[in-house]
Scaffold this motif. Structure first.
Motif, mmCIF file in Angstrom:
data_model
loop_
_atom_site.group_PDB
_atom_site.id
_atom_site.type_symbol
_atom_site.label_atom_id
_atom_site.label_comp_id
_atom_site.label_asym_id
_atom_site.label_seq_id
_atom_site.Cartn_x
_atom_site.Cartn_y
_atom_site.Cartn_z
ATOM 1 N N ASN A 1 71.208 24.488 40.335
ATOM 2 C CA ASN A 1 72.111 24.041 41.402
ATOM 3 C C ASN A 1 72.942 22.826 41.000
ATOM 4 O O ASN A 1 73.711 22.318 41.791
ATOM 5 C CB ASN A 1 71.334 23.760 42.688
ATOM 6 N N GLU A 2 72.771 22.364 39.757
ATOM 7 C CA GLU A 2 73.578 21.232 39.306
ATOM 8 C C GLU A 2 74.761 21.691 38.454
ATOM 9 O O GLU A 2 75.334 20.902 37.731
ATOM 10 C CB GLU A 2 72.719 20.268 38.479
ATOM 11 N N LEU A 3 75.088 22.977 38.515
ATOM 12 C CA LEU A 3 76.113 23.511 37.626
ATOM 13 C C LEU A 3 77.369 23.880 38.399
ATOM 14 O O LEU A 3 77.302 24.295 39.553
ATOM 15 C CB LEU A 3 75.578 24.769 36.928
ATOM 16 N N SER A 4 78.512 23.753 37.735
ATOM 17 C CA SER A 4 79.765 24.187 38.346
ATOM 18 C C SER A 4 79.948 25.680 38.093
ATOM 19 O O SER A 4 79.210 26.283 37.324
ATOM 20 C CB SER A 4 80.921 23.412 37.737
ATOM 21 N N GLY A 5 80.952 26.260 38.726
ATOM 22 C CA GLY A 5 81.201 27.695 38.592
ATOM 23 C C GLY A 5 81.417 28.115 37.146
ATOM 24 O O GLY A 5 80.835 29.094 36.682
ATOM 25 N N GLN B 1 80.432 26.618 34.458
ATOM 26 C CA GLN B 1 79.198 26.467 33.679
ATOM 27 C C GLN B 1 78.230 27.606 33.965
ATOM 28 O O GLN B 1 77.607 28.146 33.046
ATOM 29 C CB GLN B 1 78.547 25.124 34.008
ATOM 30 N N ARG B 2 78.131 27.979 35.238
ATOM 31 C CA ARG B 2 77.261 29.104 35.590
ATOM 32 C C ARG B 2 77.699 30.361 34.854
ATOM 33 O O ARG B 2 76.885 31.126 34.341
ATOM 34 C CB ARG B 2 77.347 29.382 37.092
ATOM 35 N N LEU C 1 86.517 31.788 39.659
ATOM 36 C CA LEU C 1 86.985 30.523 39.086
ATOM 37 C C LEU C 1 88.426 30.235 39.505
ATOM 38 O O LEU C 1 89.186 31.145 39.784
ATOM 39 C CB LEU C 1 86.910 30.602 37.555
#
Lengths: 365, 309
Positions: free
Chosen positions: A136-140, A142-143, A168
């Motif tokens: 849950n600490e990742l941006s789109g 990065q996911r 994105l």
């Protein structure tokens, strides 16, 4: 024709959901190492086809071969393919490292070896030092990369991507497109990519299958799809296209002379083999292949029209020219090579002109 | 001047005025929050905090004949620590309740799983059906189990008719197992619902992703479904463990001498034995034990969750 040299072979596949036919007799061959896109608007069956490759759906009839093996009886967890999901499906209870290492469990590797492979993957997707991050600490973006790494670490024969760039924003999307293409070249794995974004498909793919209503309309390279679409559906789905009705007067050397409504005699390429003089056909021309001018051109083919509307877009302008006998105004796209004087919008009579090979003949009249 | 819009005179544009309280509520979020909380806060204070205060105070009193000796003393707690019967009953209660909790969660999980993953139509109807046993009184359900488990009950007579046993199985009724079975049945809905909710929330694409990455059904369950449904399992466990430890109806009706629990003893203190301060002290001890166990349980699951992830 059960086996040929194609790496993935989709043979006469049909898929019904109840009475609804999602896939209608699709046959596509995909070569090894190819970046192949399934392009179509939503509901055209492209995702269903991808899910059949992954094994989450099974064909009602027909067969899919991957690397020569029929896939009907192979469950998804035994197929040599991996998938990047539209939602990325990052496991929320695992950190980045364990997400990427998830599929390695089966290979019974030592923990150190597993983590070494994960670190290599993190390097490849340019996210080193992210191993301990929580999902849950990742941006789109990065996911998306982690979903990619999680699949690639298993070295699948085929990587399936279900609109992975859809969530994105535009800038990140364009950056990821370049990275994705570069990555595919690096790892040399066959990519099957689903998208509804024609520009994305044109940028990324070696070949594209344009789909509509469960059928594959045309399977071709981006250039051929754009320049030589087989029919109106493909032509209007990819880019903008002007259509004209006409009658064939003569054919020689693969060039048809067509008497087109509103334009006079036009030479057109991309002639289907069955075309005979006297038949009525549909002609198509891209907006950027036409030139609009105030004075009569000295040479070349041309036609008269009335400038009805113009849009100034900075680097280029779009003109809409009314031509007698043609129902839709003809769209013209032109580079603004001279500085604009702001008078372009005025309604006035203009000339349309075009080069020899601008027009193509479409299959369905 | 046709077609031109003129501003209306001042008095016509005056907006409706709100009173002072209305203004306060509109301006301050805290004021709005507290005013919404008030009814609950009132009930909590009057219904829980005050009785709890009385209970704590009383536990430091002693019984003197028919009245109370209000001198503060820890005599009750000392008595509870000294006499083995209290400790034994407390341990037995916690053990039986833990068994009932485990049994309930194990039996309910498949049910919750089934409704969450395999029922696609009429989910609501299934949920309502799960709560169906609650439509009858708890006492009726306990008596129904008496009929099922009794010496001449359904199970014993069935087994005897089949010739599998010669005499009725005595351990079925008036025993700890009878209490555990009944509790497991009675509290099933409280276990199914929270577990159903947490299973239902699991994104189906996560399961597909796990399959895609090579997990068979069993590995996928252990690595994805179970960890992600743990919050539901934990809340179900606490929801059952906490109230069943203090239960006294079920052991009174089905437990027999072996199945008596601490709740029965507390009830007797307030009834036949008529030693309210002792009952209060036992209640406080029970409350503290449950609190400690619940906290320990949560800490343990938290620890495990961090380890597996």
């Amino acid at each position: 024709m059960t086996q040929n040299d194609a790496f993935i072979s989709i043979r006469n596949v049909n898929k019904f959901f109840g009475k609804f036919q999602a896939i209608a007799d699709v046959s596509i061959d995909i070569q090894h190492g190819e970046f192949f896109s399934l392009l179509g608007s939503s509901g055209c069956g492209k995702t269903t086809l991808l899910r059949m490759l992954a094994g989450f759906e099974s064909p009602t009839s027909g067969e899919i071969y991957i690397d020569g093996q029929p896939m009907s009886d192979v469950p998804p967890h035994h197929r040599p393919v991996n998938m990047v999901f539209q939602s990325y499906a990052i496991f929320p209870h695992l950190n980045v490292r364990d997400n990427i290492a998830y599929g390695l469990r089966k290979q019974k590797l030592a923990r150190a070896k597993r983590y070494e492979m994960v670190d290599e993957m993190l390097e490849l997707i340019k996210l080193p030092d992210y191993g301990d991050r929580k999902a849950n600490e990742l941006s789109g973006g990065q996911r998306q990369r982690i979903a990619l790494a999680r699949s690639l670490i298993l070295r699948p024969k085929v990587l399936l991507l279900d609109e992975p760039l859809g969530a994105l924003d535009k800038q990140l999307r364009e950056q990821m497109q370049l990275e994705l293409r570069a990555l595919q070249k690096t790892v040399g794995i066959t990519f099957v990519f689903v998208t509804h974004d024609q520009e994305e498909a044109l940028t990324l793919s070696d070949r594209i299958a344009v789909m509509a209503q469960g059928r594959d309309l045309q399977v071709d390279t981006p250039t051929r799809l754009y320049e030589n679409p087989v029919n109106r559906d493909v032509a209007s789905f990819i880019g903008t296209m002007n259509f004209f009705d006409g009658t064939v007067s003569a054919i020689n050397d693969g060039i048809a002379k067509v008497d087109a409504v509103g334009l006079g005699e036009v030479r057109a390429g991309n002639v289907p083999s069955g075309l005979r003089p006297g038949q009525s056909v549909c002609l198509a021309v891209r907006p950027e292949k036409l030139t609009v001018s105030e004075n009569a051109p000295e040479a070349g083919s041309n036609a008269r029209g009335l400038l009805e509307n113009a849009a100034y877009l900075g680097e280029r302008s779009h003109y809409y020219v009314r031509v007698d006998g043609v129902s839709q105004p003809v769209a013209v796209s032109a580079q603004n090579r001279q500085r604009a004087d702001g008078k372009a919008e005025d309604k006035r009579p203009v000339w349309l002109s075009w080069d020899e090979n601008a027009f193509v003949v479409l299959e369905d009249g | 001047m046709t077609g031109q819009i003129t501003p209306a005179p001042d008095h016509a544009t005056a907006l409706p005025r709100t009173g002072r309280i209305g203004m306060l509520l509109q301006r301050s979020e805290a004021a709005r929050g507290y005013s919404l909380l008030t009814p609950t806060l009132l009930i909590m204070t009057i219904g829980i905090l005050v009785p709890f205060g009385i209970l704590v105070t009383m536990s430091f009193w002693t019984q003197a004949g028919f009245g109370f000796d209000t001198a503060l003393t820890t005599a009750n707690y000392e008595k509870a620590a000294e006499r083995p019967i209290y400790g034994a009953l407390l341990t037995r209660s916690l053990k039986m309740s833990a068994m009932a909790t485990i049994a309930t969660v194990l039996l309910s999980y498949p049910m919750a799983y089934f409704v969450a993953f395999h029922v696609h139509r009429n989910k609501m109807m299934w949920i309502v059906l799960i709560t169906l046993p609650f439509w009858t009184s708890y006492l009726l359900r306990v008596f129904a189990w008496k009929v099922v488990l009794g010496y001449e009950g359904v199970i014993n007579s069935f087994l005897m008719t089949l010739g599998l046993i010669e005499a009725p199985l005595e351990f079925l009724l008036y025993s700890q197992s009878a209490v555990v079975i009944t509790l497991a049945h009675a509290w099933a809905a409280f276990a199914i619902l929270p577990m159903y909710v947490s299973l239902e929330k699991i994104d189906r694409s996560l399961l597909e992703a796990a399959t895609d990455l090579g997990d068979g059904p069993m590995a996928r369950f252990l690595r994805i479904t179970l960890p992600l449904s743990m919050p539901g399992v934990i809340s179900a466990s606490l929801l059952i463990f906490i109230p069943t430890t203090g239960d006294y109806i079920t052991p009174a009706l089905l437990g027999g001498p072996d199945g008596a629990m601490i709740g029965n003893l507390i009830q007797k203190q307030f009834g036949a034995i008529n030693d309210w301060p002792m009952g209060a002290a036992l209640s406080i001890i029970l409350m503290l034990s449950i609190g400690a166990i619940a906290l320990g349980f949560m800490a343990a699951t938290n620890f495990v969750r961090k380890r597996i992830s």
